[in-house]
Design an enzyme around this catalytic site. Structure first.
Site, short mmCIF file in Angstrom:
data_model
loop_
_atom_site.label_atom_id
_atom_site.label_comp_id
_atom_site.label_asym_id
_atom_site.label_seq_id
_atom_site.Cartn_x
_atom_site.Cartn_y
_atom_site.Cartn_z
N GLU A 440 0.95 -1.12 0.13
CA GLU A 440 -0.02 0.43 -0.03
C GLU A 440 0.72 0.85 -0.34
O GLU A 440 0.57 2.50 0.66
CB GLU A 440 -0.71 -0.06 1.15
C1 FAD Z 1 2.58 -9.41 -0.21
C2 FAD Z 1 1.83 -8.24 -1.39
C3 FAD Z 1 1.39 -8.21 -1.45
C4 FAD Z 1 0.61 -7.06 -2.10
N1 FAD Z 1 -0.11 -7.09 -2.59
C5 FAD Z 1 -0.71 -6.19 -3.73
C6 FAD Z 1 -1.79 -6.04 -4.26
O1 FAD Z 1 -2.74 -6.62 -3.56
N2 FAD Z 1 -2.31 -5.26 -5.52
C7 FAD Z 1 -1.15 -4.45 -5.69
O2 FAD Z 1 -1.02 -3.92 -6.75
N3 FAD Z 1 0.09 -4.30 -5.47
C8 FAD Z 1 0.50 -5.74 -4.62
N4 FAD Z 1 2.19 -5.59 -4.12
C9 FAD Z 1 3.28 -4.54 -4.07
C10 FAD Z 1 3.33 -3.22 -3.30
O3 FAD Z 1 1.98 -2.62 -2.83
C11 FAD Z 1 4.63 -3.22 -4.09
O4 FAD Z 1 5.19 -3.91 -3.32
C12 FAD Z 1 4.97 -1.88 -3.18
O5 FAD Z 1 3.88 -0.52 -2.92
C13 FAD Z 1 6.18 -1.42 -3.65
O6 FAD Z 1 7.03 -1.96 -5.16
P1 FAD Z 1 7.67 -2.63 -4.70
O7 FAD Z 1 8.35 -3.14 -4.23
O8 FAD Z 1 7.81 -1.48 -6.71
O9 FAD Z 1 9.13 -1.81 -4.69
P2 FAD Z 1 9.88 -0.01 -5.39
O10 FAD Z 1 8.82 0.80 -6.23
O11 FAD Z 1 11.00 -1.11 -6.35
O12 FAD Z 1 10.54 0.45 -4.42
C14 FAD Z 1 11.84 -0.23 -3.38
C15 FAD Z 1 12.23 0.99 -2.74
O13 FAD Z 1 12.30 2.01 -2.69
C16 FAD Z 1 12.02 2.94 -2.44
N5 FAD Z 1 11.22 4.28 -3.28
C17 FAD Z 1 11.17 4.35 -4.49
N6 FAD Z 1 10.35 5.65 -5.35
C18 FAD Z 1 10.82 6.36 -4.61
C19 FAD Z 1 10.83 7.61 -4.45
N7 FAD Z 1 10.50 8.01 -5.11
N8 FAD Z 1 11.42 8.32 -3.27
C20 FAD Z 1 11.55 7.46 -1.76
N9 FAD Z 1 11.62 6.36 -1.69
C21 FAD Z 1 11.56 5.73 -3.36
C22 FAD Z 1 10.52 2.65 -1.44
O14 FAD Z 1 10.44 3.07 -0.67
C23 FAD Z 1 11.65 0.92 -1.75
O15 FAD Z 1 12.00 0.81 -0.69
C24 FAD Z 1 2.24 -6.17 -2.54
C25 FAD Z 1 2.82 -6.66 -2.62
C26 FAD Z 1 3.32 -7.82 -1.68
C27 FAD Z 1 4.54 -8.01 -1.19
#
Ligand code: FAD
Length: 598
Positions: A440
């Protein structure tokens, strides 16, 4: 080992004494909700959570979900528990009465959400996503879509899923590649791959309604080109029976650290039929209706698990005997004293309790503003509440989940080595809660949202309004002991306001100041908020202790509130001083070292 007990007494205390729910609800014209009805609802929900869902939590974590020929099978007992959840009408509680919902206030629904999540986070995710999808559909969908889908979703026959994330697009949703091509008859063909989709497929509900973000052919290739579509697993017939299977399939489920009993799905859309929800290219804003709901509920989810961890830890601390009290044997007839005699064990338990109970008060405070914003006829009041919700939603998501992780780690530590062993169940709470800091929108993103968009972008106005409320409260009539804490809180609130002003100025010269300070700033606002709510809880419990009629709450319950308030002000609120140092530090500490040296 004790099982989960829903915190009904504390919820009742907060609703009646702190939130003053009866007055709130009647002032908003919510005449179906009153404290007597509420008590009955809380008791019924507690039974379901304690007797049906919580007993599944441990074993379901061991079993996990499985995927066979494109169909996800849930752990033993989940289908039956889901049926019981639906039969009780729980999914309809907060729903819109126009579509067979019950229209109950968020301040009540949030209590049930905590119980559900406290009994099993993995199971609780299914109702949670359905409720969020219903909100978004109700706010942005056409009348025809709402009439067809909402009653089935409120009843739980059809569940909801939120499909945003793609392999290369998580935080930055502007990067999504899923496409939506117009079809004849006003529908769209959706093509793309979504990952990490919670309960994207399962066998508990007969149909699954996906809210999917995708781009139309001529849309800008960024966040301004995203639209939201409703894509069902089965296409409904005109008489609402289930028709043919849509081209949406689960191709894999992730193996993961926690919430193992929930299916985290890779979803493939191969020209699946979908319908536009809301306006073209305004899908991200529409999806935020769901995401903002989920953000508060993720915080609630974390508190639920932290409460369950506390209950086990406090029982264990009274039961486990090791060593002797520093002041001499407390149980001379036993070979050793229970570990509750050791100050360090109490430190961990007090930490858990002080944050869990303040978090509960905090989510109910935010929920009360959601009720005001939704139901009031007073425009000024609505504007005030909308400001409070905007400001505090990222705090609720991030601070509550950060503190819940800290609490569950403390709950594991109380068990010593047994906390690390799966059989005892304490390690599961740590693993489960960890995700609440990530999904989220990561907590880092919540902090940026708070400081960048909710404080700096509106020149600190929402923060000033909120702090004004706190300062007004602390200047009011309080007991002598609480006046000392009130003065402490007033000082910290003024510091927060001054720091916000300083950050507004500094960030104009160097935008990195926002990212550098955001996490510490969010924690500072969290601590100030919890101080405010602890004062309120302590004041109300003090007044009840002074009256002769304590028939609703025992003296033990009320005295514990006094103890926890003292602990919070003496041991936890002063953490703000450290945060202030960090916020005032130079951005160069983080940014000067070249990326190549990391
Ligand atoms: C168990 C699980 C359930 C999930 N359920 C859902 C779901 O139902 N539907 C759905 O759509 N998604 C879902 N997700 C996805 C989840 O919302 C994302 O994993 C999360 O939003 C982070 O995206 P990412 O993993 O691509 O990380 P990234 O976006 O690659 O981020 C990696 C790191 O970089 C940081 N970062 C990235 N951009 C910035 C910025 N601009 N400024 C500062 N820091 C930054 C982040 O905070 C993080 O620490 C789920 C994930 C998991 C693991």
């Amino acid at each position: 080992m004790t099982d989960y007990t829903a915190p009904v007494t504390d919820l009742h205390f907060l609703l009646t004494q702190v939130i003053r729910a009866d007055t709130l609800w009647s002032s908003l014209g919510l005449h179906d909700a009153d404290v007597d009805t509420t008590n009955a609802i809380l008791d019924e929900a507690a039974k379901l959570c304690e007797q049906v869902i919580a007993p599944l939590n441990r074993e379901a974590d061991e079993q996990g979900c499985s995927l066979v020929e494109g169909q996800v099978t849930t752990p033993e007992g989940f289908k039956e528990a889901y049926e019981a959840y639906c039969e009780g009408g729980w999914g309809a509680l907060g729903g819109d009465p126009e579509f067979d919902g019950m229209g109950m206030p968020k301040t009540l629904v949030a209590c049930i959400e905590e119980m559900l999540q406290g009994s099993s986070m993995a199971f609780g995710l299914a109702p949670m996503l359905t409720a969020g999808a219903c909100l978004a559909l109700n706010a942005h969908g056409s009348q025809a879509l709402k009439a067809r889908y909402l009653p089935k979703m409120y009843s739980g026959e059809w569940s909801g899923a939120m499909d945003l994330t793609e392999p290369h697009a998580g935080t930055d949703l502007g990067l999504i590649r899923t496409k939506a091509e117009p079809m004849e008859g006003g529908a769209y063909a959706i093509t793309g791959t979504k990952i990490f989709i919670t309960w994207g497929d399962h066998d508990m509900a007969e149909n699954i309604v996906h809210l999917v973000l995708a781009k139309l052919p001529d849309a800008p290739d960024n966040a301004k080109g995203i639209s939201m579509f409703l894509v069902p697993k089965f296409l409904p017939n005109d008489d609402d029976t289930l028709g043919e299977r849509n081209a949406v399939t689960c191709s894999a489920i992730e193996k993961k650290m926690g919430i193992k009993a929930s299916a985290t799905c890779v979803m493939n859309f191969d020209g699946a039929k979908g319908w536009l929800v809301g306006e073209a290219n305004k899908g991200l804003a529409a999806m935020f209706t769901m995401m903002n709901y989920e953000r508060l509920t993720v915080g609630i989810q974390a508190v639920g698990a932290a409460e369950a961890s506390y209950q086990r830890a406090s029982a264990y601390a009274n039961d486990r005997i090791q060593g002797r009290a520093l002041t001499g044997a407390a149980e001379p007839n036993q070979t050793a004293d229970p570990i509750i005699v050791h100050p360090d064990v109490r430190r961990m338990l007090m930490h858990m309790r002080a944050f869990n109970e303040a978090s509960r008060a905090f989510y109910l405070y935010v929920a009360s503003h959601l009720d005001i914003a939704k139901y009031t006829t007073d425009d000024n009041l609505r504007t005030q509440s909308e400001g409070r919700i905007a400001l505090l939603t990222p705090v609720a998501k991030a601070f509550m989940s950060d503190m819940a992780l800290s609490a569950t780690i403390a709950g594991q530590q109380v068990f010593g080595g047994h906390g690390f062993i799966r059989e005892w169940g304490q390690e599961q709470y740590v693993r489960d809660v960890r995700i609440t800091q990530i999904y989220e929108g990561t907590n880092g993103i919540q902090a940026l949202d708070l400081l960048g968009r909710k404080v700096i972008a509106n020149n600190g106005q929402w923060l000033k309004d909120y702090c004004h409320e706190i300062l007004l409260f602390v200047s009011g009539a309080l007991s002598i002991e609480l006046k000392v804490y009130a003065a402490q809180l007033a000082e910290q609130t003024e510091i927060a306001l001054a720091l916000a002003d300083e950050l507004i100025t500094r960030s104009q010269k160097n935008p990195d100041v926002i990212g550098d300070s955001a996490n510490d700033f969010l924690h500072m606002i969290g601590l100030v908020s919890y101080g405010y709510l602890w004062l309120k809880m302590a004041q109300e419990s003090h007044q009840l202790l002074e009256t002769t009629h304590q028939d609703q709450f025992s003296a033990d319950f009320l005295n514990a509130k006094q103890h926890c308030c003292r602990y919070f002000f003496n041991r936890e609120l002063p953490r703000i001083n450290h945060l202030v140092y960090c916020i005032k530090a130079q951005t160069d500490d983080l940014m000067a070292m070249p990326a190549s040296l990391f």
